[in-house]
Design an enzyme around this catalytic site. Structure first.
Site, short mmCIF file in Angstrom:
data_model
loop_
_atom_site.label_atom_id
_atom_site.label_comp_id
_atom_site.label_asym_id
_atom_site.label_seq_id
_atom_site.Cartn_x
_atom_site.Cartn_y
_atom_site.Cartn_z
CG ASP A 64 -0.15 -0.02 2.52
OD1 ASP A 64 0.55 -1.02 2.78
OD2 ASP A 64 -0.22 0.97 3.27
CG HIS A 103 -1.07 -7.57 -2.26
ND1 HIS A 103 -2.35 -7.73 -2.75
CD2 HIS A 103 -1.15 -6.56 -1.36
CE1 HIS A 103 -3.16 -6.86 -2.17
NE2 HIS A 103 -2.44 -6.14 -1.31
CG ASP A 142 4.13 -15.16 -8.53
OD1 ASP A 142 3.97 -14.04 -8.00
OD2 ASP A 142 4.78 -15.34 -9.58
CD GLU A 195 0.81 -6.38 1.74
OE1 GLU A 195 0.65 -5.15 1.71
OE2 GLU A 195 0.15 -7.14 2.48
#
Length: 569
Positions: free
Chosen positions: A175, A492, A539, A548
């Site tokens: 993020d 991710h 994956d 992630e």
């Protein structure tokens, strides 16, 4: 169509008869030291005496099957094969029944991957254009010069809605938010290795904008995040905001396409103590670099002591995200309801900086009873590293005894393990961020014990964890992007998913096999291939539970691999 690029990493080949990645031979796909043991693991049928090794000069050697092992996790049968000494640098081709792969032997096998793992922090910088990354260049995103004070963080001098400037720092994970707890932990973990290998880091170049100055690139990179952390302390009372965040996670878009407002939210005792610890360390470590960073050490020392005093006055100020309203906040929590370990780390760091008896008294009060590998939620080991690194610390021998006891327990049973490594033999080895918190940090502890005891007893086992991480494991993945012949392509990670480039940022460590599969219900297109603990990995960019990336995980990779690379100097 996405643009395909070449990554500057070791491109080793492991091809079967039809050009597909070999499925039976599991080995370190990046490289080994000449003096390191050379082990492969064969899946399924007994290889007997059929494994052959072709040396760089064309000779053919026989390999020896050492033992058979049935995994207690999957019940699969595997065979551990010793390739012999293979001490001359070069590429060795290992063959079995038409499948072959290359084992790379080098005096500096970990240099490229260690450098890439550190350079990753440049690639995830916030608030500046990324201009020295080739195809990964991007314009400025998230300047963070107009950040709002959330009502949970309001104080008389900074009421809710106050606009502050809080630029720079690293994006935390997949993020785009910035978290004090994790940022401080990440720097502190890397500082632990830096202090043991200052000369190595003084020579390590990562091609960042600051590379031409008089400060090592490693410290320049740490300073980029420290400059952000400085802005997260309330100048009026010394408390530290828990994080800088949007109310909700952004979509899988580039930073320039993010539109949500950004806030600093509630002060917490854990964030404040982690801040105090890392600022105390930074004040010491940056003292010789006044030319590039004048006044920083004095500023960091004063802010560290002030933060500690705030924490002492607010020992129960834990972060409770569900209490945040108007707006509600739904991003990463880094919540922790026990600050004893944070008090221990901060007190030991401040004692090293100041020599004040009060900090040593607090360290004694909060000292742990056993060594545990470092995680953002349990930073006691960072305090233990502080004690062991300071020869004058009265807690040094106790902490060293705890570390040695941990290491001796960790290496038990390796000769009977599936992949000839301390890590990866129990269901508890796997879970959220396991490759960092259990594999890399275990290996770091082993290396630290060697350094403190002035031995090489544990080095062999740390290298075995590197073998596991880099391909000798149940999935056959080298778990670091851009390296080996089978590495994650779809982490991710928002920039890697949205930048129009096929290959992800190189040098990223993914979380790894996670039998909890907490993301399973959220994945629309992906399905885990297995529920077995060491195979529960996919994956796919949808898999935030296994695929992630995060700065604390990469910090463990930097701390571990840079230490290994330093051994080759």
């Amino acid at each position: 169509m996405k643009k395909t690029i070449m990554i500057s990493a070791l491109l080793l080949v492991c091809l079967g008869t039809h050009g597909q990645a070999g499925e039976r031979i599991r080995r370190n796909q990046v490289g080994c030291y000449p003096q390191q043991e050379k082990i492969i693991v064969v899946e399924g049928t007994n290889p007997g005496n059929k494994v052959r090794v072709m040396t760089p000069d064309g000779k053919t050697l026989k390999a020896k099957t050492v033992r058979k092992f049935v995994s207690p996790l999957s019940q699969k049968t595997r065979y551990v094969v010793s390739l012999g000494s293979l001490s001359a640098p070069g590429d060795y081709r290992v063959g079995l029944d038409g499948e072959s792969c290359v084992l790379h032997v080098s005096e500096r096998p970990f240099h490229d991957i260690a450098t890439a793992s550190l350079r990753l922090f440049y690639l995830v910088r916030s608030g500046v254009p990324i201009s020295q990354a080739g195809d990964y260049n991007r314009p400025l995103g998230h300047p963070d010069t107009q950040v709002l004070v959330h009502n949970s963080a309001a104080s008389p001098m900074r009421p809710a809605g106050t606009v502050i400037s809080s630029p720079y720092g690293w994006y935390d994970a997949g993020d785009y938010n910035k978290y004090v707890v994790n940022s401080s932990f990440s720097i502190g973990l890397m500082f632990a290795t830096y202090e043991q290998h200052r000369e190595y880091f003084s020579q390590l170049k990562t091609n960042i904008p600051e590379s031409g100055n008089a400060t090592p690139d490693f410290l320049d990179e740490m300073m980029f995040n420290l400059q952000w952390l400085l802005t997260m302390q309330d100048p009026y009372d010394g408390g530290v905001y828990h994080k800088l965040t949007t109310p909700n996670f952004e979509g899988f878009v580039m930073p320039t396409d993010c539109k949500q407002p950004r806030y600093v939210v509630a002060k917490s005792v854990t964030a404040t103590l982690d801040f105090a610890a890392v600022m105390a360390d930074a004040a010491r470590i940056f003292e010789p670099y006044q030319h590039d960073y004048p006044g920083f050490s004095a500023q960091a020392a004063a802010m560290a002591e002030r933060a500690y005093q705030w924490a002492k006055a607010h020992p129960k100020a834990f972060y409770f995200q569900q209490q945040l309203k108007d707006p509600a906040v739904n991003t990463g929590t880094y919540g922790d309801g026990d600050a004893a370990d944070e008090f221990f780390w901060a007190a030991t760091a401040l004692w090293r900086l100041t020599g004040k008896q009060a900090y040593l008294d607090d360290a004694r009060q909060y000292q742990p009873q056993q060594f545990t590998t470092p995680t953002w939620g349990n930073v006691a080991s960072l305090g233990a590293f502080e004690c062991m690194a300071a020869a004058s610390s009265p807690l040094r021998e106790t902490m060293l005894q705890q570390l040695t006891a941990y290491c001796d327990a960790a290496i038990q049973g390796v000769e009977q393990s599936a992949f000839q490594s301390p890590y990866g033999n129990n269901p508890s080895d796997f879970g959220w961020g396991c490759l960092a918190e259990h594999c890399c940090c275990q290996a770091l502890a082993l290396l630290y014990a060697d350094a403190m005891r002035d031995t090489t007893k544990y080095r062999r086992y740390a290298l075995q964890n590197a073998d596991y991480l880099l391909g000798r494991n149940a999935t056959g993945y080298c778990y670091v992007t851009g390296f080996g012949d089978k590495s994650p392509m779809h982490p991710h990670h928002r920039p890697s998913a949205a930048d129009g480039i096929d290959a992800p940022f190189p040098g990223m460590l993914v979380g790894g096999p996670n039998p909890g599969q907490q993301d399973k219900r959220d994945m629309k297109n992906a399905v885990y291939p297995s529920n077995v603990p060491d195979e529960s990995y996919i994956d796919d960019a949808e898999s935030y539970a296994s695929n992630e990336i995060a700065i604390n995980w990469n910090a463990s990779l930097v701390a571990f691999l840079c230490w290994l690379d330093a051994l080759g100097e």
